[in-house]
Design a protein around this motif. Structure first.
Motif, PDB file in Angstrom:
ATOM      1  N   SER A  36      12.815   5.893  -8.376  1.00  0.00           N
ATOM      2  CA  SER A  36      11.541   6.609  -8.465  1.00  0.00           C
ATOM      3  C   SER A  36      10.855   6.775  -7.120  1.00  0.00           C
ATOM      4  N   THR A  65      10.090   8.057  -3.548  1.00  0.00           N
ATOM      5  CA  THR A  65      10.408   9.308  -2.854  1.00  0.00           C
ATOM      6  C   THR A  65      10.615   9.120  -1.358  1.00  0.00           C
ATOM      7  N   GLN A 104       2.596   5.798  -7.605  1.00  0.00           N
ATOM      8  CA  GLN A 104       1.181   6.049  -7.878  1.00  0.00           C
ATOM      9  C   GLN A 104       0.533   4.924  -8.684  1.00  0.00           C
ATOM     10  N   TRP A 142      -3.558  -2.862  -2.201  1.00  0.00           N
ATOM     11  CA  TRP A 142      -3.898  -2.044  -1.054  1.00  0.00           C
ATOM     12  C   TRP A 142      -3.784  -2.836   0.243  1.00  0.00           C
ATOM     13  N   PRO A 148      -2.230   2.566  -9.735  1.00  0.00           N
ATOM     14  CA  PRO A 148      -3.675   2.802  -9.665  1.00  0.00           C
ATOM     15  C   PRO A 148      -4.491   1.699  -9.004  1.00  0.00           C
ATOM     16  N   ASP A 197       0.840  -1.198   0.000  1.00  0.00           N
ATOM     17  CA  ASP A 197       0.000   0.000   0.000  1.00  0.00           C
ATOM     18  C   ASP A 197       0.879   1.254   0.000  1.00  0.00           C
ATOM     19  N   THR A 198       1.912   1.249   0.836  1.00  0.00           N
ATOM     20  CA  THR A 198       2.838   2.382   0.902  1.00  0.00           C
ATOM     21  C   THR A 198       3.537   2.581  -0.437  1.00  0.00           C
ATOM     22  N   TRP A 199       3.929   1.467  -1.045  1.00  0.00           N
ATOM     23  CA  TRP A 199       4.576   1.518  -2.364  1.00  0.00           C
ATOM     24  C   TRP A 199       3.623   2.083  -3.416  1.00  0.00           C
ATOM     25  N   ALA A 200       2.397   1.569  -3.437  1.00  0.00           N
ATOM     26  CA  ALA A 200       1.433   1.995  -4.461  1.00  0.00           C
ATOM     27  C   ALA A 200       1.094   3.478  -4.359  1.00  0.00           C
ATOM     28  N   LYS A 201       1.101   4.011  -3.124  1.00  0.00           N
ATOM     29  CA  LYS A 201       0.717   5.411  -2.903  1.00  0.00           C
ATOM     30  C   LYS A 201       1.896   6.376  -2.937  1.00  0.00           C
ATOM     31  N   ASP A 202       3.106   5.845  -3.041  1.00  0.00           N
ATOM     32  CA  ASP A 202       4.277   6.728  -3.092  1.00  0.00           C
ATOM     33  C   ASP A 202       4.156   7.646  -4.307  1.00  0.00           C
ATOM     34  N   PRO A 203       4.429   8.954  -4.151  1.00  0.00           N
ATOM     35  CA  PRO A 203       4.301   9.899  -5.273  1.00  0.00           C
ATOM     36  C   PRO A 203       5.100   9.499  -6.508  1.00  0.00           C
TER      37      PRO A 203
END
Length: 236
Positions: free
Chosen positions: A82, A84, A40, A46, A42, A31-37
Motif C-alpha cells: 500500500s 506509494t 493516510q 506525527w 489520521p 510521520d512520513t508513513w502516516a502521510k503516505d497516500p
C-alpha cells in the motif's frame, strides 16, 4: 513504589531512539508513513510527537499510543504494497517491530506501560550501567535546560544562578562523602555555560553511580521544586 514519571519518560525516550537506530530510521519515519497516500493514518504518529517523546518532554493523549501501535503492527506485518513512496518502503522492508522479550508485539497497552514505567524496555534496548556518549549528551541538554529554568524562576543573571546552585550543592553534600572537588565545580560551570561539551571520559570522572540522587540534581530540585526540575542520568 510508584515509578517516577520523568525517569519513565527518559526510558521511553531512550527506547524509541535505540529502536529507531536499530532499524536505521530517521526520526520522521512515522510521520512520513502516516502521510503516505497509501496509508493516510489520521492520528500519526506525527514528527512533532516523536520529537517530544525522544526529548522526554511530552504529554501525549491516548491517541498517540494507539497510533504507535498501528505503526508497529504495520512494521510487523511487512505488507508494504500500500505504500506509494519507494524510499519509505525500502526503509520499512525487513525492519523489526518493537516487542517484549517474550515476543509480544508492542500494542497501545505496552507503549503506554513503557511510557509510565509500568513496563520495562526490551533487554536489547535497556539502558546499561556503562555510560555512552548518547547518555552524556542527554544529561548535558537536560542540565542546561534546568540551569536556564533556575535563572528564569529566580529572575537573576546566569552568574547569580550559578551562585545559587553552588550554595545548594554545598548544602546537599554537607556532612557527606559526596562533596565535589574544585575541578568538578569548574567542569560543571563550563558545561552549563556551554563552553564545554562533555565526553564520556569527562562524565565518568565525577559520576556517582552508587547514589540514588546526585548533588547537582539535588540542587536543581531544591531551586526549581522536585516536580519542575528534569531528572536525568547518574552523573553529578
Amino acid at each position: 513504589m510508584a515509578p517516577d514519571s520523568q525517569d519513565a519518560k527518559l526510558v521511553f525516550a531512550q527506547t524509541l531512539k535505540r529502536w529507531f537506530k536499530s532499524n536505521g530510521w530517521p526520526q520522521a519515519i512515522t510521520d512520513t508513513w502516516a502521510k503516505d497516500p497509501g496509508i493516510q493514518a489520521p492520528s500519526g504518529p506525527w514528527a512533532s510527537q516523536i520529537c517530544g517523546a525522544m526529548k522526554a518532554d511530552f504529554h501525549p493523549r491516548v491517541e498517540f499510543f494507539m497510533a504507535m501501535a498501528r505503526f508497529n503492527q504495520f512494521v510487523a506485518d511487512q505488507d508494504l504494497k500500500s505504500i506509494t513512496a519507494s524510499k519509505l518502503r525500502d526503509r520499512l522492508k525487513g525492519a523489526a517491530p518493537l516487542a517484549t522479550d517474550g515476543g509480544q508485539l508492542y500494542g497501545a497497552t505496552e507503549f503506554f506501560g513503557l511510557f509510565t514505567g509500568l513496563l520495562g524496555p526490551p533487554a536489547a534496548f535497556a539502558k546499561t550501567d556503562e555510560l555512552t556518549q548518547e547518555d552524556v549528551d542527554e544529561w548535558t541538554r537536560i542540565m542546561r535546560d534546568n540551569f536556564r529554568a533556575v535563572s528564569l524562576k529566580h529572575m537573576c543573571s546566569r552568574a547569580d544562578a550559578w551562585k545559587l546552585l553552588t550554595e545548594e550543592i554545598a548544602k546537599a553534600t554537607e556532612g557527606t562523602d559526596r562533596a565535589l572537588a574544585p575541578d568538578d565545580f569548574t567542569w560543571i560551570q563550563e558545561v552549563l555555560s556551554g563552553l564545554v561539551d562533555p565526553q564520556v571520559q569527562d562524565a565518568k570522572r565525577i559520576a556517582r553511580r552508587s547514589d540514588e540522587t546526585q548533588p547537582l540534581q539535588e540542587a536543581m530540585a531544591a531551586l526549581l521544586g522536585p516536580d519542575k526540575s528534569k531528572k536525568t542520568l547518574p552523573i553529578a
